[in-house]
Design a protein around this motif. Sequence first.
Motif, PDB file in Angstrom:
ATOM      1  N   GLU A  57       0.851  -1.192   0.000  1.00  0.00           N
ATOM      2  CA  GLU A  57       0.000   0.000   0.000  1.00  0.00           C
ATOM      3  C   GLU A  57       0.890   1.247   0.000  1.00  0.00           C
ATOM      4  O   GLU A  57       2.085   1.154  -0.231  1.00  0.00           O
ATOM      5  CB  GLU A  57      -0.915  -0.030   1.220  1.00  0.00           C
ATOM      6  CG  GLU A  57      -1.865  -1.210   1.192  1.00  0.00           C
ATOM      7  CD  GLU A  57      -2.745  -1.232   2.428  1.00  0.00           C
ATOM      8  OE1 GLU A  57      -3.968  -1.139   2.263  1.00  0.00           O
ATOM      9  OE2 GLU A  57      -2.209  -1.331   3.539  1.00  0.00           O
ATOM     10  N   SER A  58       0.308   2.411   0.291  1.00  0.00           N
ATOM     11  CA  SER A  58       1.128   3.626   0.287  1.00  0.00           C
ATOM     12  C   SER A  58       2.185   3.526   1.361  1.00  0.00           C
ATOM     13  O   SER A  58       1.943   3.045   2.450  1.00  0.00           O
ATOM     14  CB  SER A  58       0.307   4.869   0.603  1.00  0.00           C
ATOM     15  OG  SER A  58      -0.994   4.698   0.256  1.00  0.00           O
ATOM     16  N   GLY A  59       3.341   3.999   1.038  1.00  0.00           N
ATOM     17  CA  GLY A  59       4.412   3.998   2.018  1.00  0.00           C
ATOM     18  C   GLY A  59       5.161   2.684   2.076  1.00  0.00           C
ATOM     19  O   GLY A  59       6.119   2.552   2.830  1.00  0.00           O
ATOM     20  N   SER A  60       4.754   1.723   1.260  1.00  0.00           N
ATOM     21  CA  SER A  60       5.441   0.442   1.332  1.00  0.00           C
ATOM     22  C   SER A  60       6.803   0.499   0.663  1.00  0.00           C
ATOM     23  O   SER A  60       7.655  -0.324   0.937  1.00  0.00           O
ATOM     24  CB  SER A  60       4.599  -0.643   0.670  1.00  0.00           C
ATOM     25  OG  SER A  60       4.375  -0.296  -0.685  1.00  0.00           O
ATOM     26  N   GLY A  61       6.993   1.449  -0.227  1.00  0.00           N
ATOM     27  CA  GLY A  61       8.293   1.565  -0.882  1.00  0.00           C
ATOM     28  C   GLY A  61       8.363   0.866  -2.220  1.00  0.00           C
ATOM     29  O   GLY A  61       9.426   0.787  -2.821  1.00  0.00           O
TER      30      GLY A  61
END
Lengths: 335, 300, 332
Positions: A57-61
């Motif tokens: 998801e967002s922020g997973s890189g």
Amino acid sequence: MNLNGAPLLEVEGLSKHFEDRRVAADRLRGRRAARLTALDGVSLTVRRNETVGIVGESGSGKTTLARCIVRLVEADGGSVAFDGADVLAADARELRRIRREVQLIYQDPYSSLNPRMSVGRAISEPALVHRLIEPDAAERHRAELLERVGLPSSAAALRPHELSGGQRQRVAIARSLALNPRMLVADEAVSALDVSIQAQILALLERLTRELGLAMIFISHQLSVIARLSQRVAIMYLGRIVEIGPTAEVFSNPRHPYTAALLRAHPTLELDKPRAPALAGEIPSPYHMPEGCRFHPRCPLVEERCRTVDPPPVDLGGGRRSWCHVLPYRSDQPP
Amino acid sequence: MSVAVEPRAGEELGLRDDGTLGRRARSERRWSALTLWTGVGIMAGIVFMSLAAPLLGFEDPNRQDLAQVLKPPSLDHPFGTDSVGRDIFTRVLYGGRIDLLFGVVTTYVPLVLGVALGAIAGYRGGWLDTVVNRLVDTVIAFPFIVLVLAIVAIFGPGLTGAYIGVFVVGWALYARLTRGEMLVMREREFILAAQTLGYPTWRIVFVHALPNVLRPSIVFSMADIVLNILLLSALSYLGLGVSPPTPEWGALVAEGQSVLLTSWWVATLPGLVIVLVGIGLSLIGDGIADRMGRDFKLTA
Amino acid sequence: MNATTTVAEPLLDVRGLTVGFPTRSGLLLAAHDVSFSIRTGRTLGLVGESGCGKSVTLRALLGLVPYPGAILSGAVGWLGRDLRTASEKELRDVRGAEISMVFQDPSSSLNPVFSIGDQLGETLRVRLGMRRREARARAVELLERVGIPSARRRLASYPHQLSGGMRQRVMIALAIASRPKLLLADEPTTALDVTIQEQILVLLRDVQAETGMAIVLVSHDLGVIAEACDEVSVMYAGRLLEQGPAGAVLRWAMHPYTRGLVAAVPPLHPAGANGAVPIAGQPPNLLELPPGCPFAPRCPYATEACAAVPMTLEGPTPHHRSACPFVGQEAR
């Protein structure tokens, strides 16, 4: 020069931080710059002819990972080896050579094409610039590429805005094939498309990777798409891989609480969903990483250990690994 | 995905069948086209007449006819005559050559320079960007006129000084506009794609990025032409531009100043021509902006 | 169903709604003869791919069709009146009070220069006439209701300081502040991560259970529709192709397009080689639609008779109906 078993791409301990620029006032006060950890020690291998999915998801890189692999972004630590060549240390010439072998497909089929360039020119330019073909061979090269992605040759004269989203994505794929790469990295390549067109593009990608013997890294937040296309999958959370293994196995028997939550939260056509959401809480800010296991603040199985100790990888056999203190040692499904 | 259906960018609105919807859309379209073509018509007319002046029978702008001093506009002298009997209309036409050439050259030479500099600085970033930025800030911070006057003071009055003055100063705004656009453009995915395709930097900047960052500069250049012509006129008015008896619109206005109350046409009509050129270029600028489907309106 | 239960009057009754946009090449019908209704406490889904007209239909309900489009015909029945003929003032009274709307992208729907408290407060004071202190208390209450932790402190936050999921919760708080009878949600979870998306859908369901609010949910994601909706209407090229209870439409789809859509969704656990089955062809060009059924060019069952299809919804039961008279009409 690739031995059949040796991996095509080897990523080892890749890390990347972003630091906010400090204003003079902060610098004077000795405030440290806010540091965003995008990647924190990611290791991955990809073999020839293999499609590896990356879910997060967002922020997973996941997008940072894709960009670091092709050096659109300079990593801070770790190594990336493509067919034995060190990508991160390559000089400009070597990098240009490596870039021919690994191509990126982007999410937005509109902004990944130059709006002022005709389709035909966009597709034939790479080979001409790299002097792989002579100018008089350009037209045939173009026609071949268009045919390969299922577009009529009349599309060559059109501009991107005259095509639909699915057609544009086909053009982007054609362009990425122009240099005969050995690996494709698709970053959310079908996420911006309608479902019926998504299915078409997925079928196209599957056929191409098979016919051309391409390796592929397929990044998506949509589990169903990953299930369709990739043999192996890596689940990412806050800059780390938390679980990895053959797709069918990971999805039918997840061994990390986050993977399980993703699977439960994924909207499916089943109509009797449980009432409570699969996962409570927000995704933590990558500026302030939780201590210990990154996932512990939201984990339904959290134990004392998880709050302080980073879980080491647990080898579950058959290429499966999970970074969790708890679930790999249990035989049941998480709540 | 936002609104399910939107008329595609640049789509003009017209209608085959009738209805209130169609009427409204059609009149919008007509206005937009009218704007552009009126502007083009005005400028084409002025340019043509200035260039073709001798062919049209207007020969010497400096020919004095002391028998025809300060005559009001008539068929023989459409704009009247000045205090030494010169035909003002002819002077305006020949002055047009000077002014229009000045306007175009002092706009587009700095534009090319400024855009190139801004594009490279915006794309590369780093020390180059910082240096260019500070330079641009410095140049823009000075009142334009003061800087130009200073340069004219160095090189002496006359067209040369005026040209150099605007060259030194005029590029800065284009550099800034282009740099700003480039900062956004370099993150666009097709630029990233060009990087991963291994294209050399000059190609990425000039072949791929540049055509997409030019728009604001082009639209602004219309205003710039007007401003530069006005600058030359102001300089000539102050006696620092062309030297008499060379006709130049600003100089013509200055010449007519002393007889403004008695022979209004000497100053006013050349002045009106300047205004007309301003309007013509503005209309073209608006028309181009509309056509390109963006909300970039002319501000001058 | 108990035979003596009276069927509640529909809250919203849309009939024959047609929305058109003038373009260079002719009149584009973004929505063409769309009819549906919804009762208290129910959720209706409008599903379709891009360009099908679902968003435009939603906006038309509140008279918010973007220029140069306009509603060309039909009626929007709301509590006995026809919103289509309502004056601008009447519409303004309805918007935000009786009928609220939530949009897809929470970052552009919230004003970046005002704090959350200011924006919530404005609605409460201006629309509902509350006094400052009362409004503040209610704002905190609303934020807590939508699941925002540390609600009191959050009043001072600005939109950019919140995550996407939190911003969407704030949007929902703004929307339910006036206790609307109907909530229109245009792709409310599309921009959110999947775990957050689920939270938002559950939140909407909870608020609905509590207040009896009806919801019209627009989405292109069949999974979201399956999870959140009681009834669903399938749209394509501005037309309504199928309508019925969500379970029935998704499990026993009548119309070939709906079937194709369901088949195109990749299953999470692929059995063997069953991947997503694509629908052939390209999305429709609304300016060049064939006569009769717009899906015919891509339909595996199409025949010449498709050009004469009247596009009315028919079915063996009044609840589940389809616009295709040839395929799927067998009674179950």
